[in-house]
Write a protein that holds these residues in place. Structure first.
Motif, PDB file in Angstrom:
ATOM      1  N   VAL A 126       0.833  -1.200   0.000  1.00  0.00           N
ATOM      2  CA  VAL A 126       0.000   0.000   0.000  1.00  0.00           C
ATOM      3  C   VAL A 126       0.871   1.255   0.000  1.00  0.00           C
ATOM      4  O   VAL A 126       1.829   1.360   0.771  1.00  0.00           O
ATOM      5  N   ARG A 127       0.527   2.215  -0.855  1.00  0.00           N
ATOM      6  CA  ARG A 127       1.253   3.479  -0.928  1.00  0.00           C
ATOM      7  C   ARG A 127       0.395   4.675  -0.516  1.00  0.00           C
ATOM      8  O   ARG A 127       0.912   5.759  -0.282  1.00  0.00           O
TER       9      ARG A 127
ATOM     10  N   ARG B 166      -0.861   0.232  11.130  1.00  0.00           N
ATOM     11  CA  ARG B 166      -0.488  -1.040  10.488  1.00  0.00           C
ATOM     12  C   ARG B 166       0.103  -0.792   9.100  1.00  0.00           C
ATOM     13  O   ARG B 166       1.145  -1.351   8.739  1.00  0.00           O
ATOM     14  N   VAL B 167      -0.575   0.066   8.317  1.00  0.00           N
ATOM     15  CA  VAL B 167      -0.090   0.348   6.963  1.00  0.00           C
ATOM     16  C   VAL B 167       1.233   1.106   7.021  1.00  0.00           C
ATOM     17  O   VAL B 167       2.161   0.822   6.249  1.00  0.00           O
ATOM     18  N   ALA B 168       1.351   2.065   7.952  1.00  0.00           N
ATOM     19  CA  ALA B 168       2.589   2.833   8.073  1.00  0.00           C
ATOM     20  C   ALA B 168       3.756   1.929   8.457  1.00  0.00           C
ATOM     21  O   ALA B 168       4.887   2.119   7.988  1.00  0.00           O
ATOM     22  N   ASN B 169       3.497   0.929   9.286  1.00  0.00           N
ATOM     23  CA  ASN B 169       4.555   0.016   9.729  1.00  0.00           C
ATOM     24  C   ASN B 169       4.974  -0.972   8.653  1.00  0.00           C
ATOM     25  O   ASN B 169       6.145  -1.369   8.579  1.00  0.00           O
TER      26      ASN B 169
ATOM     27  N   THR C  94       4.119   2.011   2.846  1.00  0.00           N
ATOM     28  CA  THR C  94       4.624   3.379   2.731  1.00  0.00           C
ATOM     29  C   THR C  94       3.441   4.321   2.838  1.00  0.00           C
ATOM     30  O   THR C  94       2.567   4.331   1.969  1.00  0.00           O
ATOM     31  N   LEU C  95       3.395   5.092   3.910  1.00  0.00           N
ATOM     32  CA  LEU C  95       2.247   5.964   4.136  1.00  0.00           C
ATOM     33  C   LEU C  95       2.708   7.286   4.741  1.00  0.00           C
ATOM     34  O   LEU C  95       3.223   7.307   5.859  1.00  0.00           O
TER      35      LEU C  95
END
Length: 321
Positions: free
Chosen positions: A204-205, A284-287, A290-291
């Motif tokens: 996920v970006r 979760r996505v940041a870990n 790439t967010l």
């Protein structure tokens, strides 16, 4: 003459109406967009049944929407009920009432269809949906839909966690305790783990958040004196700042939340639970991926439903001709 269509999205916490007109480029222009907090899903997680008073509140809102639809001479209508109705063993009583009011066949749609409709409604209306592959996050009262994709959905999942469901299970106190938060986090993280079997968070970006929890938090983040969809739609907010705000909202009392004019009074008791779901997904996505920033869309399943009505009319047109 441009075609007009109507869509009603009946969720666990709110029921919403969109009456829209097709434009020359095939997009939709709002004629009427309304929302009422009816809390149809009150107690469903515990009892497995729709409460009679909640049914009547929702049917009364449907009667009001029916009058708006009639005044606008639409060519097609779609009514979709989501999480609370999926879970309730007595949903037929509610569906029968809607059928009598609107004269159409109401639908209780599955979570995966809800997710795809949310994706279409969210992405199609954004001038800049942000980087992709992207994750569309639709936090409702009873469920949360995650949809991963680029120009179209590639993977989707519906999770049994929502602002009303989580509040009733863990977070109903005016100011929640850390032990309550820990219990809620365990539930949320377990379901995010389940979602990771379907969606690769590391790919996920960007994230697009839709529905009442995210749009309300966006209005607070922007410092709006009142909830103004035109200003929230397309807003881009730093992911870390959004996460920190979500935790502040979670730990705020009802009195403190009431002092924030952008929060609808009907959301005050459940916004903390929705904020916690949002924060855990962002983290979760940041870990794993790439967010940096998060985009908010004021358009979602409701717009996807209206677009699907137009699709149906287009398919029927040659037969009428």
């Amino acid at each position: 003459m441009s075609r007009r269509v109507a869509a009603i999205d009946c969720g666990t916490n709110s029921i919403r109406l969109l009456v829209a007109e097709e434009t020359p480029d095939g997009s939709l222009r709002d004629i009427a967009r309304e929302m009422k907090i009816v809390r149809l899903g009150h107690g469903v997680d515990r009892t497995g049944r729709l409460d009679p008073e909640a049914i009547e509140r929702t049917l009364e809102a449907t009667r009001q929407y029916a009058r708006v639809i009639e005044q606008n001479a639409v060519e097609g209508v779609r009514f979709a009920a989501t999480s609370a109705s999926r879970d309730a063993e007595n949903r037929a009583e509610f569906i029968d009432g809607v059928r009598q009011i609107l004269g159409i066949e109401p639908e209780v749609i599955e979570g995966t269809e809800e997710a795809v409709l949310s994706y279409r409604g969210a992405v199609a209306t954004l001038p800049d949906p942000g980087p992709s592959p992207r994750l569309i996050v639709d936090i409702g009262g009873g469920s949360t839909e995650l949809v991963y994709g680029e120009d179209a959905p590639r993977a989707e999942i519906s999770l049994d966690m929502g602002s009303v469901r989580l509040t009733e299970r863990h977070l109903s106190a005016d100011r929640v305790s850390e032990s309550d938060i820990e219990a809620a986090v365990r539930d949320i993280d377990a379901l995010i783990d389940e979602a990771s079997q379907t969606i690769d968070f590391s790919a996920v970006r960007g994230i697009v958040g839709v529905a009442g929890t995210v749009t309300t938090l966006t209005a607070v983040a922007l410092g709006l004196e009142e909830y103004t969809p035109e200003l929230s739609h397309g807003a881009s907010i730093d992911a870390e700042e959004f996460t920190a705000l979500s935790y502040r909202i979670l730990r705020s009392s009802a009195t403190e939340l009431s002092a924030l004019p952008a929060i609808h009074p009907g959301r005050i008791d459940v916004i903390g639970a929705g904020a916690l779901i949002w924060a855990r997904i962002l983290e979760r996505v940041a870990n794993e991926g790439t967010l940096e920033r998060v985009t908010t869309s004021e358009h979602d399943i409701l717009d996807g439903l209206a677009m699907s009505v137009l699709d149906s009319l287009s398919l029927e047109a040659p037969q009428r001709g």
